[in-house]
Scaffold this motif. Structure first.
Motif, PDB file in Angstrom:
ATOM      1  N   TYR A  41       0.844  -1.177   0.000  1.00 39.97           N
ATOM      2  CA  TYR A  41       0.000   0.000   0.000  1.00 39.97           C
ATOM      3  C   TYR A  41       0.890   1.240   0.000  1.00 39.97           C
ATOM      4  N   GLN A  80       0.639   5.426   1.134  1.00 38.70           N
ATOM      5  CA  GLN A  80      -0.147   6.422   1.835  1.00 38.70           C
ATOM      6  C   GLN A  80       0.500   7.777   1.612  1.00 38.70           C
ATOM      7  N   ARG A 125      -3.492  11.256   3.872  1.00 40.27           N
ATOM      8  CA  ARG A 125      -4.516  10.597   3.063  1.00 40.27           C
ATOM      9  C   ARG A 125      -4.621   9.120   3.422  1.00 40.27           C
ATOM     10  N   GLY A 126      -5.547   8.475   2.791  1.00 43.03           N
ATOM     11  CA  GLY A 126      -5.775   7.064   3.053  1.00 43.03           C
ATOM     12  C   GLY A 126      -4.773   6.178   2.342  1.00 43.03           C
ATOM     13  N   LEU A 127      -4.987   4.892   2.442  1.00 44.97           N
ATOM     14  CA  LEU A 127      -4.090   3.915   1.840  1.00 44.97           C
ATOM     15  C   LEU A 127      -4.570   3.551   0.445  1.00 44.97           C
ATOM     16  N   LEU A 185      -4.083   0.817  -2.430  1.00 43.58           N
ATOM     17  CA  LEU A 185      -3.562  -0.515  -2.719  1.00 43.58           C
ATOM     18  C   LEU A 185      -2.788  -0.479  -4.033  1.00 43.58           C
ATOM     19  N   PHE A 232       4.465   7.135   2.041  1.00 44.86           N
ATOM     20  CA  PHE A 232       4.680   6.140   3.095  1.00 44.86           C
ATOM     21  C   PHE A 232       4.211   4.807   2.540  1.00 44.86           C
ATOM     22  N   LEU A 287       3.588   0.806   2.808  1.00 50.43           N
ATOM     23  CA  LEU A 287       3.277  -0.185   3.830  1.00 50.43           C
ATOM     24  C   LEU A 287       3.110  -1.555   3.191  1.00 50.43           C
ATOM     25  N   GLN A 318       5.956  -1.786   9.645  1.00 50.64           N
ATOM     26  CA  GLN A 318       6.048  -0.446  10.217  1.00 50.64           C
ATOM     27  C   GLN A 318       6.187   0.640   9.165  1.00 50.64           C
ATOM     28  N   ARG A 332       9.208   5.351   4.866  1.00 47.57           N
ATOM     29  CA  ARG A 332       8.965   6.732   4.437  1.00 47.57           C
ATOM     30  C   ARG A 332       9.927   7.041   3.309  1.00 47.57           C
ATOM     31  N   GLY A 385       2.754   1.683  11.226  1.00 49.27           N
ATOM     32  CA  GLY A 385       1.872   0.815  10.463  1.00 49.27           C
ATOM     33  C   GLY A 385       0.487   0.754  11.093  1.00 49.27           C
ATOM     34  N   PHE A 402      -9.113   4.029  10.391  1.00 54.74           N
ATOM     35  CA  PHE A 402      -9.500   3.732   9.011  1.00 54.74           C
ATOM     36  C   PHE A 402     -10.491   2.579   8.977  1.00 54.74           C
ATOM     37  N   GLY A 459     -10.395   3.471   3.445  1.00 52.34           N
ATOM     38  CA  GLY A 459     -10.852   4.842   3.317  1.00 52.34           C
ATOM     39  C   GLY A 459      -9.730   5.806   3.653  1.00 52.34           C
ATOM     40  N   LYS A 460     -10.060   7.101   3.721  1.00 52.94           N
ATOM     41  CA  LYS A 460      -9.043   8.126   3.966  1.00 52.94           C
ATOM     42  C   LYS A 460      -8.777   8.355   5.442  1.00 52.94           C
TER      43      LYS A 460
END
Lengths: 112, 113
Positions: free
Chosen positions: A36, A38, A42-44, A46, A88, A90, A105, A108, B42, B88, B104-105
């Motif tokens: 993922y 980020q 903002r969100g993740l 995929l 970031f 993940l 973890q 970055r 994470g 999230f 989601g964000k």
């Protein structure tokens, strides 16, 4: 017990340089693996997921690629980084595709 | 692609108060999960609710799911400063390639003492 290792924790790379981020999982076999990204605040998103060795599915076409050379190893790569690749990153794994995911973890990445 | 949308984007409360976060999603789901992320770390799984469940509890967490409205809520009761984090929702949605967790964000929760 299962653990997930992701490295490096931070990385600063110049534009146009290659990238290799590695993720390994211990204590389980045939995990589903995910990358993922980020962006700040903002969100993740995929990027890639894998259900087995050599099986990679891409969610978003871009200059990144992923490989799974071993059952519990997932690698995120790029031949030439762009400024927009900063973020970031993940890695995560799960037993089943829809089950609880366990995250590393994070790395970055700053592209300068 | 973004499946879930959390609301509000940010929430500030005092210790001891309850915090409620909402999540809306677009397509049919297998289950819905909530995760927590401390700054720069994470994500940690909090709770999973299946599509045939309506409510689930875990300690100070209460999750509801309304599949007719395609929405879920996460309630944290008696909040503590240590609950400060981003939260999230993630849906396990069916797509052409199978099933994957889509996030989601997030809602950023700040709990002040």
């Amino acid at each position: 017990s299962q653990t997930i290792h992701q490295w490096p924790a931070t990385l600063v790379q110049p534009v146009g340089s290659p990238l290799s981020l590695e993720c390994t999982v211990e204590g389980t076999s045939n995990p589903n693996l995910y990358w993922y990204r980020q962006a700040a605040g903002r969100g993740l998103q995929l990027l890639f997921y894998s259900v087995g060795i050599g099986q990679i599915s891409s969610e978003v076409p871009q200059n990144l690629s992923a490989s799974r050379p071993q059952d519990r190893q997932f690698i995120l790569s790029s031949k030439k980084l762009l400024l927009s690749d900063s973020g970031f990153y993940l890695c995560a794994w799960s037993v089943l595709r829809a089950s609880e995911a366990f995250f590393g973890q994070g790395t970055r990445l700053t592209v300068v | 692609s973004q499946q879930g949308e959390e609301d509000p984007q940010a929430l500030s409360i005092q210790e001891g108060e309850n915090a409620t976060m909402n999540c809306s999603y677009k397509t049919s789901i297998n289950n819905l999960q909530w995760y927590r992320q401390n700054s720069g770390r994470g994500l940690v799984h909090l709770i999973l609710i299946r599509s045939n469940e309506r409510e689930k509890h875990s300690g100070r967490l209460r999750v509801t799911l309304d599949t007719s409205k395609k929405s879920s809520s996460l309630l944290i009761t008696a909040s503590r400063a240590a609950d400060t984090a981003s939260y999230f929702c993630a849906t396990a949605a069916f797509n052409q390639a199978g099933t994957a967790l889509i996030f989601g964000k997030g809602t950023t929760l700040s709990v002040s003492s």
